[in-house]
Enzyme design. Structure first.
Site, PDB file in Angstrom:
ATOM      1  N   LYS A 259       0.848  -1.202   0.000  1.00 53.16           N
ATOM      2  CA  LYS A 259       0.000   0.000   0.000  1.00 53.16           C
ATOM      3  C   LYS A 259       0.879   1.245   0.000  1.00 53.16           C
ATOM      4  CE  LYS A 259      -3.292   2.612   2.921  1.00 53.16           C
ATOM      5  NZ  LYS A 259      -4.170   2.597   4.110  1.00 53.16           N
ATOM      6  N   ASP A 264      -2.687  10.170   3.617  1.00 53.93           N
ATOM      7  CA  ASP A 264      -4.081   9.755   3.799  1.00 53.93           C
ATOM      8  C   ASP A 264      -4.806  10.759   4.692  1.00 53.93           C
ATOM      9  OD1 ASP A 264      -6.504   8.502   4.052  1.00 53.93           O
ATOM     10  OD2 ASP A 264      -5.762   6.837   5.293  1.00 53.93           O
ATOM     11  N   LYS A 271     -10.202  12.717   8.142  1.00 54.45           N
ATOM     12  CA  LYS A 271      -9.680  12.322   9.450  1.00 54.45           C
ATOM     13  C   LYS A 271      -9.650  13.532  10.384  1.00 54.45           C
ATOM     14  CE  LYS A 271      -6.521   8.584   8.060  1.00 54.45           C
ATOM     15  NZ  LYS A 271      -7.151   7.484   8.797  1.00 54.45           N
ATOM     16  N   ASP A 282       1.542   6.372   5.338  1.00 53.09           N
ATOM     17  CA  ASP A 282       0.578   5.391   4.834  1.00 53.09           C
ATOM     18  C   ASP A 282       1.053   4.690   3.557  1.00 53.09           C
ATOM     19  OD1 ASP A 282      -1.801   4.121   5.464  1.00 53.09           O
ATOM     20  OD2 ASP A 282      -3.061   5.517   4.321  1.00 53.09           O
ATOM     21  N   ASP A 341     -12.256   6.881   3.848  1.00 55.42           N
ATOM     22  CA  ASP A 341     -11.030   6.657   4.624  1.00 55.42           C
ATOM     23  C   ASP A 341     -10.602   5.184   4.593  1.00 55.42           C
ATOM     24  OD1 ASP A 341      -8.857   7.375   6.109  1.00 55.42           O
ATOM     25  OD2 ASP A 341      -9.947   7.552   8.024  1.00 55.42           O
ATOM     26  N   GLU A 343      -9.566   3.705   2.079  1.00 54.70           N
ATOM     27  CA  GLU A 343      -9.050   3.763   0.707  1.00 54.70           C
ATOM     28  C   GLU A 343      -8.017   2.690   0.410  1.00 54.70           C
ATOM     29  OE1 GLU A 343      -7.792   5.348   3.199  1.00 54.70           O
ATOM     30  OE2 GLU A 343      -5.672   4.914   2.882  1.00 54.70           O
ATOM     31  N   ARG A 345      -7.699  -0.509   1.082  1.00 57.24           N
ATOM     32  CA  ARG A 345      -8.154  -1.796   0.554  1.00 57.24           C
ATOM     33  C   ARG A 345      -8.573  -1.693  -0.918  1.00 57.24           C
ATOM     34  NH1 ARG A 345     -12.442  -2.339   5.243  1.00 57.24           N
ATOM     35  NH2 ARG A 345     -10.760  -1.166   6.235  1.00 57.24           N
TER      36      ARG A 345
HETATM   37  N1  BES Z   1      -4.333   4.487   6.833  1.00 57.80           N
HETATM   38  C1  BES Z   1      -5.438   4.162   7.654  1.00 57.80           C
HETATM   39  C2  BES Z   1      -5.111   3.138   8.743  1.00 57.80           C
HETATM   40  C3  BES Z   1      -4.122   3.599   9.787  1.00 57.80           C
HETATM   41  C4  BES Z   1      -4.577   4.174  10.965  1.00 57.80           C
HETATM   42  C5  BES Z   1      -2.776   3.408   9.614  1.00 57.80           C
HETATM   43  C6  BES Z   1      -3.668   4.589  11.919  1.00 57.80           C
HETATM   44  C7  BES Z   1      -1.856   3.815  10.575  1.00 57.80           C
HETATM   45  C8  BES Z   1      -2.310   4.407  11.732  1.00 57.80           C
HETATM   46  C9  BES Z   1      -6.577   3.582   6.799  1.00 57.80           C
HETATM   47  O1  BES Z   1      -6.656   4.059   5.505  1.00 57.80           O
HETATM   48  C10 BES Z   1      -7.857   3.955   7.486  1.00 57.80           C
HETATM   49  O2  BES Z   1      -8.099   5.118   7.643  1.00 57.80           O
HETATM   50  N2  BES Z   1      -8.630   2.949   7.897  1.00 57.80           N
HETATM   51  C11 BES Z   1      -9.873   3.175   8.577  1.00 57.80           C
HETATM   52  C12 BES Z   1     -10.848   2.126   8.089  1.00 57.80           C
HETATM   53  C13 BES Z   1     -12.259   2.372   8.551  1.00 57.80           C
HETATM   54  C14 BES Z   1     -12.816   3.609   7.883  1.00 57.80           C
HETATM   55  C15 BES Z   1     -13.082   1.163   8.212  1.00 57.80           C
HETATM   56  C16 BES Z   1      -9.614   3.020  10.083  1.00 57.80           C
HETATM   57  O3  BES Z   1      -8.804   2.194  10.469  1.00 57.80           O
HETATM   58  O4  BES Z   1     -10.220   3.756  10.843  1.00 57.80           O
HETATM   59 ZN    ZN Z   2      -4.814   4.676   4.648  1.00 61.30          ZN
HETATM   60 ZN    ZN Z   3      -7.725   5.892   5.309  1.00 61.10          ZN
END
Ligand code: BES
Ligand code: ZN
Ligand code: ZN
Length: 494
Positions: A259, A264, A271, A282, A341, A343, A345
């Site tokens: 990834k 992000d 966020k 990210d 958010d 994104e 996947r």
């Molecule tokens: N890049 C984030 C995940 C992340 C969070 C990485 C903290 C490192 C530190 C990912 O894209 C994300 O925002 N995931 C969301 C998914 C949710 C919306 C289902 C999350 O984990 O909140």
């Molecule tokens: Zn992300």
């Molecule tokens: Zn994200």
């Protein structure tokens, strides 16, 4: 990247070094030095050094690193466990010593001698990696003086052939980890998809890796809907980078997928400021796969490796994708985007589907995918999810030999229902936060053929250290995963 120190092996510490690093352990409750005889100390001097040490170090010694002026030199002692000294405990001790040395005042770059009874290849490899990883920092200050530079490191050991091989393996491995760290540390204004793809192309120049870069026109034409839609909100368009390393005689084909979200912000599902701040990291999965393949090629491993780095920037804007948008992933699967958010996947789905089309023997993907994985496992352990337990074991063994922490999580069958959609083949997230790391993995699994061995590493926790440095891990990008991927390729080569 900052120049990394020169490393060499010698039978004793040269008298010209500025700092000597020795080990410290416990003997019947009292401090005991490791490697002091090889460092050339006489008995009387040792007694004197131990006396000073007893007054400055407290038990347990395992986490200690102290610098003491002694006989016109600086001696740094680094704690080791009392028993079962492993490559990882040496890596940690030497990393701590280097970090301490970089904070010592000095008017010139320093020369370091390390004497720690490094009698086998795995201990030596730990020491070399600890030294190079502990010496790394990311620092763009132009006014304040930076940290003390380490120019050269001499490790005391017998110059046997297998130790020289371990030295070169460790040096190439540590360099790859530092390449990944540097990319992770570069902020979003310096490393966006086009720049990242250009840097990846440059890294492979002169090596045995063939590079291919998909730009946004080709991504659109070939149906990479995840990358195109996620990247659509940014003025910096997305990229897909493929590294192909195919040495003659290889009989295993490993595919890696990373990834590479260069920043992000969350997109329209923006966020919060606190959770956005570290999101330049990210792209750590993409950094890990690219730098690992560089090391695999430099080592000349006899295994075919194809790596895909999916690069996009996730920003809100008038051209950003929306919650409820329907995307078409490479290969045709439709996805109802439930949260912008989530994104990672979507772009991973494109890259996994593309990697599957090459029909590899195993696919390993690595991504800073979910905050839920941090909730589950903390900030030093990555989540591992796999198609089957023997594939999981390959990864667990590789991680253990490399000194990285992985923990297997399940892919419960009922999880798939959480992703049922009324308008597309699948939704991108579940309706609740429960089991978020597993839900994300179950989503990714959809883009890998059922019979294909596959492992997924969620490195959201360990990819970035937002706190102070510890052991050989600096603050900022850690390069997590690089060592495991190299160890995996070593274990699969034939
Ligand atoms: N890049 C984030 C995940 C992340 C969070 C990485 C903290 C490192 C530190 C990912 O894209 C994300 O925002 N995931 C969301 C998914 C949710 C919306 C289902 C999350 O984990 O909140
Ligand atoms: Zn992300
Ligand atoms: Zn994200």
């Amino acid at each position: 990247m900052p120049a990394s120190p020169q490393i060499s092996l010698a039978r004793t510490i040269p008298p010209t070094v500025d700092v000597q690093v020795l080990g410290l352990t416990e003997n019947n409750g009292a401090p005991m030095l490791v490697g002091a005889t090889d460092a050339g100390y006489r008995k009387k001097e040792l007694t004197e050094l131990l006396k000073i040490l007893s007054s400055v170090v407290a038990k347990p010694f395992q986490h200690v690193a102290v610098a003491i002026p002694f006989l016109g030199k600086r001696v740094v002692v680094a704690g080791l466990p009392n028993s079962d000294v492993t490559g990882e405990s040496v890596r940690r001790a030497v990393g701590r010593a280097m970090h301490l040395i970089r904070k010592l005042p000095a008017d010139r770059p320093l020369s370091i001698g390390v004497s720690l009874d490094l009698m086998d290849a795995s201990l030596l490899k730990g020491a070399v990696e600890g030294a190079l990883l502990g010496a790394y920092t990311f620092d763009r200050r132009s006014k304040q003086p930076g940290r003390t530079a380490i120019q050269e490191i001499t490790l005391v050991t017998a110059p046997r052939a297998e130790l020289k091989t371990a030295l070169s393996l460790a040096t190439i491995t540590a360099q790859a980890v530092c390449t990944a760290r540097e990319w992770v540390n570069m902020p979003g204004n310096e490393l966006f998809p086009e720049m990242f793809a250009a840097a990846a192309t440059q890294l492979a120049a002169g090596s045995r890796i063939d590079v291919e870069v998909w730009d946004e026109a080709r991504l659109t034409a070939e149906g990479f809907g995840g990358l195109v839609m996620v990247g659509g909100g940014s003025a910096h368009p997305p990229r897909l980078v493929r590294y192909s390393y195919a040495p003659r005689g290889a009989n295993f084909h490993l595919a890696l997928v990373g990834k590479g979200v260069t920043f992000d912000a969350g997109g329209l599902d923006l966020k919060s400021p606190e959770s956005m701040y570290t999101m330049k990291s990210d792209m750590a999965g993409a950094a890990a796969v690219l730098s690992a393949v560089k090391a695999i090629a430099d080592l000349g491993l006899k295994i075919r490796v194809t790596a895909y780095a999916a690069m996009a920037e996730n920003l809100p804007s008038g051209s950003a994708f929306r919650p409820s948008d329907i995307l078409r992933i490479y290969g045709g699967t439709t996805v109802e985007n439930s949260n912008t958010d989530a994104e990672g996947r979507l772009i991973m789905a494109d890259a996994l589907a593309r990697a599957s089309a090459d029909a590899p023997d195993l696919i390993v993907d690595i991504a800073t995918l979910t905050g839920a994985c941090i909730t589950a496992l903390g900030r030093r352990t990555a989540g591992l999810m796999a198609s089957d337990d023997s594939t999981a074991d390959l990864l667990l063994d590789a991680a253990e030999s490399a000194g990285e922490s992985l923990w297997q999580l399940p892919l419960p069958e009922e999880t798939r229902q959480m992703l049922d959609s009324k308008v597309a083949d699948i939704r991108s997230t579940g309706k609740t936060r429960s089991g978020g790391a597993l839900v994300a993995a179950v989503f990714l699994r959809e883009f890998v053929p059922e019979e294909m061995p596959w492992a997924h590493l969620d490195i959201a926790g360990p990819a970035f250290n937002a706190d102070e440095a510890y052991d050989y891990v600096p603050s900022g990008g850690t390069g997590f995963g690089v060592r495991t991927l190299i160890a995996l390729a070593r274990s699969l080569q034939g």
